[in-house]
Design a protein around this motif. Structure first.
Motif, PDB file in Angstrom:
ATOM      1  N   LEU A 160      -6.805   3.008   1.037  1.00  0.00           N
ATOM      2  CA  LEU A 160      -6.257   2.456  -0.194  1.00  0.00           C
ATOM      3  C   LEU A 160      -4.738   2.445  -0.186  1.00  0.00           C
ATOM      4  O   LEU A 160      -4.105   1.769  -1.010  1.00  0.00           O
ATOM      5  CB  LEU A 160      -6.760   3.248  -1.401  1.00  0.00           C
ATOM      6  N   LEU A 161      -4.142   3.155   0.765  1.00  0.00           N
ATOM      7  CA  LEU A 161      -2.684   3.247   0.854  1.00  0.00           C
ATOM      8  C   LEU A 161      -2.122   2.531   2.077  1.00  0.00           C
ATOM      9  O   LEU A 161      -0.902   2.495   2.258  1.00  0.00           O
ATOM     10  CB  LEU A 161      -2.257   4.722   0.908  1.00  0.00           C
ATOM     11  N   PHE A 162      -2.964   1.936   2.897  1.00  0.00           N
ATOM     12  CA  PHE A 162      -2.533   1.333   4.163  1.00  0.00           C
ATOM     13  C   PHE A 162      -2.084  -0.107   3.939  1.00  0.00           C
ATOM     14  O   PHE A 162      -2.852  -0.947   3.472  1.00  0.00           O
ATOM     15  CB  PHE A 162      -3.676   1.395   5.181  1.00  0.00           C
ATOM     16  N   ASP A 163      -0.827  -0.398   4.288  1.00  0.00           N
ATOM     17  CA  ASP A 163      -0.256  -1.713   3.999  1.00  0.00           C
ATOM     18  C   ASP A 163      -0.623  -2.794   5.012  1.00  0.00           C
ATOM     19  O   ASP A 163      -0.119  -3.923   4.920  1.00  0.00           O
ATOM     20  CB  ASP A 163       1.266  -1.625   3.847  1.00  0.00           C
ATOM     21  N   GLY A 164      -1.520  -2.486   5.943  1.00  0.00           N
ATOM     22  CA  GLY A 164      -2.021  -3.510   6.854  1.00  0.00           C
ATOM     23  C   GLY A 164      -3.507  -3.756   6.677  1.00  0.00           C
ATOM     24  O   GLY A 164      -4.120  -4.499   7.446  1.00  0.00           O
ATOM     25  N   TYR A 165      -4.060  -3.154   5.628  1.00  0.00           N
ATOM     26  CA  TYR A 165      -5.507  -3.211   5.422  1.00  0.00           C
ATOM     27  C   TYR A 165      -5.982  -4.603   5.001  1.00  0.00           C
ATOM     28  O   TYR A 165      -7.154  -4.925   5.149  1.00  0.00           O
ATOM     29  CB  TYR A 165      -5.887  -2.182   4.351  1.00  0.00           C
ATOM     30  N   GLY A 166      -5.063  -5.420   4.510  1.00  0.00           N
ATOM     31  CA  GLY A 166      -5.420  -6.772   4.104  1.00  0.00           C
ATOM     32  C   GLY A 166      -4.833  -7.838   5.009  1.00  0.00           C
ATOM     33  O   GLY A 166      -4.826  -9.022   4.650  1.00  0.00           O
ATOM     34  N   ASN A 167      -4.364  -7.446   6.175  1.00  0.00           N
ATOM     35  CA  ASN A 167      -3.738  -8.382   7.121  1.00  0.00           C
ATOM     36  C   ASN A 167      -4.786  -8.925   8.079  1.00  0.00           C
ATOM     37  O   ASN A 167      -5.360  -8.173   8.879  1.00  0.00           O
ATOM     38  CB  ASN A 167      -2.627  -7.664   7.894  1.00  0.00           C
ATOM     39  N   ILE A 168      -5.029 -10.228   8.037  1.00  0.00           N
ATOM     40  CA  ILE A 168      -6.075 -10.825   8.865  1.00  0.00           C
ATOM     41  C   ILE A 168      -5.815 -10.614  10.354  1.00  0.00           C
ATOM     42  O   ILE A 168      -6.751 -10.544  11.149  1.00  0.00           O
ATOM     43  CB  ILE A 168      -6.221 -12.332   8.537  1.00  0.00           C
TER      44      ILE A 168
END
Length: 514
Positions: A160-168
């Motif tokens: 929930l805190l990872f800033d690459g978790y939504g990077n395709i």
């Protein structure tokens, strides 16, 4: 005479009217109080979590399941007291699963949904008799967040805190989540950041920690998916991460409800497959017990432990106990126990390479649901002497042995201690005890209006066809438990005023042709 009859008529009318009033007064009329919100501002409700929050069911996420997610059910009650719109990242269809560039993504959590096939769960394609391709495609129809429902199937606490978790671009390295890819506000967004962008006045933070132990359990504790440690920095250890999530969500004065983590080994995904499903006739059992098969293994055990006793590595009592535990024996029966690998056994391969760490299962072992379609298959196609679970032991990934179950319980207990501490110390937080709810489902069952639900696969009514996530009716019950917690903590009266979900309005099964 006219005056007389008029007087009599009026008298009769008066008696009749009195009787009518008396009859009405005898009826039980339930007058519910007006709905009040207590000390909560529901104007901006944001739900943060993983699969349960998203509405994941039957091993998939699809429009109907999202509409029956517990946050969406809650939002319908909050709308009665002036809550704003509750937006969800709806999938493109009711098939479930995710595709990328017209190709179905691989993996059980991104495949089309399961349906009831008459005897048990089957893939949607099997029920329809044709291939199924998800129309939710990351290459062509992603949405623009943030949303009020920030439930991301598969998310662990630190995700929930990872800033690459939504990077395709991170899908190739498995450091992104396809469900967050399609709903993130940007490639560098975090789940928590998008949630805070909605400026929540009220939030739910549910099942955080569930996936932190579930991945380990689903892989049979084979080491490919480790449990998140309790200790460690924010974004690493569960304790610090959970505390940070709550602190951030309440930083602007928002109130919220959190849940603890259930003992996932109570779920039907781990309790449905029996340890002894092997039918054998007398001839086959005799062969398996012979020197040509397990007879040689059993004799080797006696020799190996005799050696260990002779060199002082084992006492005779220890040797006898492990020999008894590891001896493999079959009978002419319909309920022979499967053979499994058990890494907790003494490694004897340095003495005899043929003496692998294997034994027959007992009722203390738990099997993942997918083992039901693997046990009895052939490891070598066409070779009847390579039956998985009989001649070929089941690998660690198919079974949770008692020591692995104890590891899961210890981690869950540690998480729940932290969650309870955070909830108790923060006046803006209420707690829903999901752990007790699941234990009750698994033991005695739970009454929900005129229905009784339990934790059995297919027939229980609460747990969906994947054996882990809830049915729509299960999510409705969960929503009501949130409303109870809100009432108790913040002085609202959703339950007392009758503003709750009704069991009859929510199905336990979705049609293949939905």
């Amino acid at each position: 005479m006219n005056t007389k009859y008029i007087w009599l008529l009026l008298t009769l009318i008066g008696f009749t009217a009195c009787n009518d009033i008396e009859d009405v007064s005898r009826e039980e009329v339930q007058v519910l109080p007006e709905l009040t919100t207590g000390s909560v501002d529901f104007s901006s409700y944001v739900a943060v979590g993983a699969s349960f929050t998203a509405g994941f069911t039957d091993s998939a996420l699809f429009i109907a399941s999202q509409e029956n997610s517990f946050p969406n059910i809650l939002s319908q009650q909050f709308a009665k007291v002036g809550s704003g719109d509750f937006t969800q990242p709806l999938m493109n269809d009711n098939l479930g699963g995710i595709a990328l560039g017209g190709v179905q993504l691989a993996g059980s959590t991104v495949a089309p949904r399961l349906v009831f096939g008459g005897a048990g769960p089957v893939p949607l394609a099997t029920a329809l008799g044709r291939p199924v391709l998800s129309t939710t495609d990351l290459a062509v129809n992603n949405l623009t967040g943030p949303f009020n429902n920030m439930g991301v199937p598969g998310a662990k606490s630190y995700h929930l805190l990872f800033d690459g978790y939504g990077n395709i671009a991170n899908l190739a390295t498995k450091t992104a989540n396809p469900y967050f890819v399609r709903m993130a506000s940007s490639a560098t967004a975090t789940v928590l950041g998008d949630a805070m962008a909605k400026k929540p006045t009220f939030f739910t933070l549910s099942e955080i920690g569930g996936n932190d132990v579930l991945g380990y359990a689903l892989s049979g504790g084979d080491g490919t998916d480790v449990i998140t440690p309790s200790t460690g920095a924010v974004g690493v250890g569960f304790d610090a991460t959970f505390s940070y999530l709550v602190t951030t969500l309440t930083s602007s004065g928002a109130k919220g409800v959190v849940t603890n983590v259930p003992y996932i080994t109570d779920l039907p995904h781990f309790t449905t497959v029996p340890y002894n499903p092997i039918p054998l006739d007398a001839a086959t059992a005799a062969y398996l017990n012979s020197v040509a098969a397990y007879g040689a293994y059993n004799a080797g055990l006696v020799q190996a432990f005799a050696y260990l006793v002779s060199v002082g590595a084992k006492t005779q009592t220890e040797a006898d106990a492990e020999i008894a535990k590891r001896t493999i024996s079959f009978s002419a029966s319909t309920n022979n126990a499967v053979v499994i690998m058990d890494e907790s056994l003494t490694d004897l391969t340095s003495i005899n390479p043929a003496l692998e760490s294997m034994r027959q299962a007992t009722s203390a072992d738990l099997f993942v649901l997918s083992a039901s379609s693997f046990i009895g298959t052939l490891a070598v196609p066409g070779n009847a002497q390579t039956v998985n679970g009989v001649a070929v032991p089941l690998e660690d990934k198919w079974v949770l042995i008692p020591s692995e179950q104890a590891t899961i319980k210890a981690a869950t207990d540690a998480y729940n201690t932290t969650i309870a501490s955070v909830a108790t110390s923060n006046p803006n937080i209420a707690l829903v005890d999901l752990n007790s709810i699941l234990q009750e489902l698994a033991s005695t069952g739970i009454s929900f209006d005129s229905f009784t639900m339990n934790a059995k696969l297919v027939t229980g009514g609460a747990i969906s066809l994947d054996g882990i996530h809830l049915t729509a009716r299960g999510y409705a019950y969960m929503a009501n438990k949130f409303l109870e917690a809100i009432d108790a903590k913040f002085g609202s009266n959703f339950v007392e005023s009758g503003n709750v979900a009704k069991a009859k309005d929510y199905p336990t099964n979705y049609s293949p042709t939905l």
